[in-house]
Motif scaffolding. Structure first.
Motif, PDB file in Angstrom:
ATOM      1  N   TRP B 414     -21.593  79.456  94.054  1.00 56.39           N
ATOM      2  CA  TRP B 414     -22.457  77.968  93.620  1.00 56.39           C
ATOM      3  C   TRP B 414     -23.970  78.347  93.321  1.00 56.39           C
ATOM      4  CZ3 TRP B 414     -26.433  76.302  96.350  1.00 56.39           C
ATOM      5  CH2 TRP B 414     -26.806  76.735  97.505  1.00 56.39           C
ATOM      6  N   ILE B 415     -24.300  79.295  93.879  1.00 57.81           N
ATOM      7  CA  ILE B 415     -25.658  79.470  93.623  1.00 57.81           C
ATOM      8  C   ILE B 415     -25.819  80.098  92.116  1.00 57.81           C
ATOM      9  CG2 ILE B 415     -27.681  81.355  93.953  1.00 57.81           C
ATOM     10  CD1 ILE B 415     -27.119  80.912  96.918  1.00 57.81           C
ATOM     11  N   GLU B 416     -25.003  80.420  91.556  1.00 57.25           N
ATOM     12  CA  GLU B 416     -25.011  80.980  90.344  1.00 57.25           C
ATOM     13  C   GLU B 416     -25.200  79.588  89.200  1.00 57.25           C
ATOM     14  OE1 GLU B 416     -22.543  83.952  88.896  1.00 57.25           O
ATOM     15  OE2 GLU B 416     -22.129  84.408  91.006  1.00 57.25           O
ATOM     16  N   LEU B 417     -24.619  78.402  89.868  1.00 51.08           N
ATOM     17  CA  LEU B 417     -24.778  77.387  88.682  1.00 51.08           C
ATOM     18  C   LEU B 417     -26.112  77.012  88.923  1.00 51.08           C
ATOM     19  CD1 LEU B 417     -21.491  75.429  89.945  1.00 51.08           C
ATOM     20  CD2 LEU B 417     -22.067  76.703  87.707  1.00 51.08           C
ATOM     21  N   VAL B 418     -26.892  77.159  90.221  1.00 46.86           N
ATOM     22  CA  VAL B 418     -28.292  76.519  90.292  1.00 46.86           C
ATOM     23  C   VAL B 418     -29.045  77.818  89.759  1.00 46.86           C
ATOM     24  CG1 VAL B 418     -30.087  76.055  91.997  1.00 46.86           C
ATOM     25  CG2 VAL B 418     -27.684  75.748  92.595  1.00 46.86           C
ATOM     26  N   LEU B 419     -28.764  78.585  89.402  1.00 46.99           N
ATOM     27  CA  LEU B 419     -29.571  79.914  88.931  1.00 46.99           C
ATOM     28  C   LEU B 419     -30.056  79.482  87.493  1.00 46.99           C
ATOM     29  CD1 LEU B 419     -30.097  82.712  89.814  1.00 46.99           C
ATOM     30  CD2 LEU B 419     -28.356  83.537  88.502  1.00 46.99           C
ATOM     31  N   ILE B 420     -29.278  79.163  86.530  1.00 47.69           N
ATOM     32  CA  ILE B 420     -29.470  78.638  85.067  1.00 47.69           C
ATOM     33  C   ILE B 420     -30.669  77.523  85.150  1.00 47.69           C
ATOM     34  CG2 ILE B 420     -28.801  78.069  82.931  1.00 47.69           C
ATOM     35  CD1 ILE B 420     -28.008  80.986  83.654  1.00 47.69           C
ATOM     36  N   PRO B 421     -30.512  76.362  85.742  1.00 38.81           N
ATOM     37  CA  PRO B 421     -31.433  75.336  85.881  1.00 38.81           C
ATOM     38  C   PRO B 421     -32.603  75.774  86.296  1.00 38.81           C
ATOM     39  CG  PRO B 421     -29.280  74.532  86.699  1.00 38.81           C
ATOM     40  CD  PRO B 421     -29.201  75.926  86.488  1.00 38.81           C
ATOM     41  N   ALA B 422     -32.573  76.824  87.516  1.00 32.59           N
ATOM     42  CA  ALA B 422     -33.726  77.229  87.831  1.00 32.59           C
ATOM     43  C   ALA B 422     -34.550  78.165  87.106  1.00 32.59           C
ATOM     44  CB  ALA B 422     -33.317  78.077  89.228  1.00 32.59           C
ATOM     45  N   LEU B 423     -33.741  78.956  86.166  1.00 35.56           N
ATOM     46  CA  LEU B 423     -34.371  79.807  85.215  1.00 35.56           C
ATOM     47  C   LEU B 423     -35.018  78.926  84.217  1.00 35.56           C
ATOM     48  CD1 LEU B 423     -31.701  82.479  84.753  1.00 35.56           C
ATOM     49  CD2 LEU B 423     -34.266  82.821  85.566  1.00 35.56           C
ATOM     50  N   ILE B 424     -34.346  77.591  83.767  1.00 37.27           N
ATOM     51  CA  ILE B 424     -35.014  76.877  82.763  1.00 37.27           C
ATOM     52  C   ILE B 424     -36.325  76.428  83.575  1.00 37.27           C
ATOM     53  CG2 ILE B 424     -34.906  74.574  81.676  1.00 37.27           C
ATOM     54  CD1 ILE B 424     -31.882  75.225  81.429  1.00 37.27           C
TER      55      ILE B 424
END
Ligand code: ATP
Ligand code: MG
Lengths: 224, 449
Positions: B414-424
């Protein structure tokens, strides 16, 4: 009337605080489809005048009307859009963006006017300036003359009513100068586009019916 | 052309700097994905085998050791408990299944652990909804000298149905001093791969296990222990054992092997190492656990609780540290993107001025720069996710061969789903300053140069 300037003043503030008046134009106008060449000494304010007309630079006072719309009263964003849609530009050099092909450079101008397609129109324009075989070349792969022709094509892409050209042929050889000048003038008359062109060349100026000396109507020194 | 396309072309224009900065983000993200997948693999490896049984009952002592030893085959076997205790426990109405395990021997070849158990062991799910299966032609335990082996054992020892082996007492440390029992077991079934330590197990019939010489507790010791326990419980001591008649008989199995074992040992002398318990309902589990723990003979521990405890005290902290470190690496990559874009801004003043002259709004040129930053960050991020999973994909066969752990490379955390918004978010912060430079560009001045 395609362009009317009334009581336009522009001065720059120098670093030491003193005001440096550049423009003080009581009245200046261009008819629809009229082709005018603007001459004047270096540093006289020709480029500044073009920038004020296009809305890139805000006049300190006075009105600038293009097609009956007063640019000085517009919000910046609206003025930008107005420029994209109604005013074409050709500069002396480095008109193009290196990251884009000739075709893309033309389309880039169209996209800021809200036209996100226009590939066919862009191609046609490039063919019109004799670059049908150079569509996908980057500016770095084009000669200066070719680059200027791409800039001419781009300036016409949004069907402007006014074309501003700031010494467009100053950096090309005589042969290209003739070619580019003819392209600009023919394209403008075909489309009934008003043209205001700055030049230092007597030869170029001599081909125009109406030649304006900036100093004749711009009196920056007079009355504050 | 929309703003993103324009941004993309500008990125391409500076291909080398762009790809290097995106790559630095990608590597950070690769690390992060690898750590996340590793953590979940480790967690599953430890947690899943623990989910099959509600309680493990064994001798009093360290609860964690009991779980690690019984389920994960780690460490030396713990103390034993009397077989009679197991028999008594089995009758408890709260219990659905009670499966004894008797440990202590290993195979001579490969040193795999031999576990004495009852046929019912294979009938109980080793993980929720996961049942044991044997390869075609095999069967489960029915005769005393039957053995069923895990998939890894079969592969490592090249054993199949009909293979025979003799147990080694204790763990063979290679000194050659380990005692090899005379009794010989025959493989009758090979288990399908389970991804649990069972793959490395050798299961023999409990009856056969007890027939191995020396596996009975000496009668006097067993009796002394029984008396001591009775005393603790405040009960009457059991009657002393009758002296045993030596009625050893020969017993030829179907392969004609000769087992010179002695007669069945009395229950009093039998011991088990652990009892795996399935309760009738989760509600009764704590009651049963309390009941067992209140008595002196044994302890009952919940394997899931022990594993969670182990994780929360040790592995989770390591993971947290790693993630903090990796987050910092990604932040540094973000700074790299900032430097790359910011440095390019002075060269691009004229480009931006031309766009403005063509009618681009301030907001548009700001957005183009921001989009560049986001494209680099997110592009690097996606590349990193792919690289990370690719790495897991490439490593999976080796890990499986080495440890029996089946890694699913496409198991996203699930952290990977957060990863992309976090990178944005990171990219937006990074793109803000150069974006503002573009926003503020003095067009007339930039065009004059
Ligand atoms: N942003 C600015 N800040 C201060 N002074 C400026 C600025 N832009 C132009 N000027 C000054 O205004 C005067 C007019 O400049 P401008 O570029 O309009 O002249 P020009 O007629 O186009 O000259 P040239 O023929 O050499 O291109 C110059 O003295 C220039 O130094
Ligand atoms: Mg000039």
């Amino acid at each position: 009337m395609s362009l009317i300037l009334k009581q336009v003043r522009k001065s720059y503030t120098e670093p030491d605080g003193t005001k440096l008046p550049i423009l003080n134009v009581e009245h200046f106008a261009l008819d629809k489809g009229e082709q005018v060449v603007l001459v004047g000494e270096s540093g006289g304010g020709k480029t500044t005048l073009l920038n004020v007309i296009s809305g890139i630079t805000q006049a300190d006072s006075g009105t600038v009307q293009v097609d009956g719309h007063d640019l000085t009263g517009m919000f910046e964003a609206k003025r930008d859009r107005f420029r994209a849609e109604r005013i074409g530009f050709v500069f002396q050099t480095f008109n193009l963006l290196d990251a884009f092909t000739a075709l893309e450079n033309v389309m880039l101008g169209m996209s800021f006017a809200g036209n996100n397609g226009g590939k066919a129109v862009a191609r046609e324009l490039l063919q019109r300036v004799g670059l049908g075989h150079r569509l996908n070349h980057r500016p770095s792969a084009l000669s200066v003359g070719e680059q200027q022709r791409v800039a001419v094509a781009r300036s016409l892409a949004n069907k402007p009513s006014l074309l501003l050209a700031d010494e467009p042929t100053a950096n090309v050889d005589v042969k290209n100068q003739e070619l580019i000048l003819k392209l600009i003038r023919d394209a403008c008359s075909e489309r009934n586009v008003s043209l205001l062109m700055v030049t230092h060349s007597q030869e170029v100026a001599g081909q125009f019916e109406r030649v304006e000396q900036l100093g004749d109507f711009n009196k920056p020194g007079e009355s504050k | 052309m929309n703003l993103v396309t324009i941004a993309w072309k500008s990125i391409r224009q500076r291909a080398l700097a762009s790809s290097l900065t995106a790559l630095s983000v990608a590597l950070g993200v690769t690390l992060m994905v690898t750590v996340l997948v590793m953590h979940s693999v480790i967690f599953k490896t430890f947690n899943q085998p623990a989910t099959g049984y509600d309680l493990i009952v064994g001798a009093k002592g360290s609860p964690l050791q009991l779980v690690l030893n019984t389920i994960f085959h780690l460490g030396k076997p713990v103390e034993n408990i009397p077989y009679l205790y197991y028999k008594e426990l089995k009758e408890n109405p709260r219990i659905e299944a009670a499966i004894p395990l008797a440990l202590g021997d290993t195979t001579q070849q490969g040193g795999f652990r031999i576990m004495g158990t009852i046929p019912e062991f294979f009938g109980v799910e080793y993980m929720p909804d996961k049942k044991f299966g044997v390869y075609k032609g095999g069967r489960y335990l029915s005769k005393p000298f039957d053995a069923v082996i895990g998939a890894s054992v079969a592969k490592a020892n090249n054993w199949g149905i009909g293979s025979t082996f003799k147990p080694v007492h204790g763990v063979d440390d290679g000194s050659g001093e380990a005692h090899v029992h005379d009794e010989e077991f025959t493989v009758v079934g090979v288990l399908g791969r389970t991804g649990t330590p069972n793959d490395k197990g050798v299961f023999v019939h409990l009856d056969g296990f007890y027939m191995i010489e020396g596996h009975e507790k000496p009668a006097d010791e067993a009796y002394a222990k029984a008396v001591a326990t009775a005393k603790l419980l405040g009960k009457e001591p059991p009657p002393p054992p009758k002296p045993q008649a030596d009625d050893a008989h020969d017993d030829d199995d179907e392969h004609g092997h000769h087992h010179h074992h002695h007669g069945p040992i009395p229950d009093e002398q039998k011991e088990v190492t652990a009892v795996l318990i399935r309760t009738k309902s989760p509600i009764v589990t704590p009651q049963l656990q309390g009941f067992i723990n209140d008595q002196p003979q044994a302890q009952a521990v919940s394997p899931i609780q022990q594993i969670s405890l182990l994780f929360s005290t040790f592995i989770d902290n390591v993971q947290l540290m790693l993630l903090v470190l990796i987050t910092m690496i990604i932040l540094v990559s973000g700074v790299g993107i900032f430097v790359s874009i910011y440095n390019s801004m002075s060269d691009r003043k004229r480009e931006i001025a031309i766009m403005r002259a063509l009618g681009a709004r301030r907001g548009s040129v700001f957005s183009i720069i921001l989009a560049e930053s986001i494209l680099l960050c997110v592009g690097g991020g996606i590349l990193g996710v792919l690289l990370g999973h690719g790495l897991v994909f490439a490593a999976a066969p080796y890990v499986e061969a080495k440890s029996g752990i089946v890694m699913n490379p496409w198991a996203f955390e699930w952290i990977e789903l957060v990863l992309i918004p976090a990178l944005i978010v990171l990219a937006s912060l990074v793109g803000m300053v150069p974006g503002m430079t573009a926003y503020r560009t003095d067009v007339a001045k930039a065009l004059a140069n």
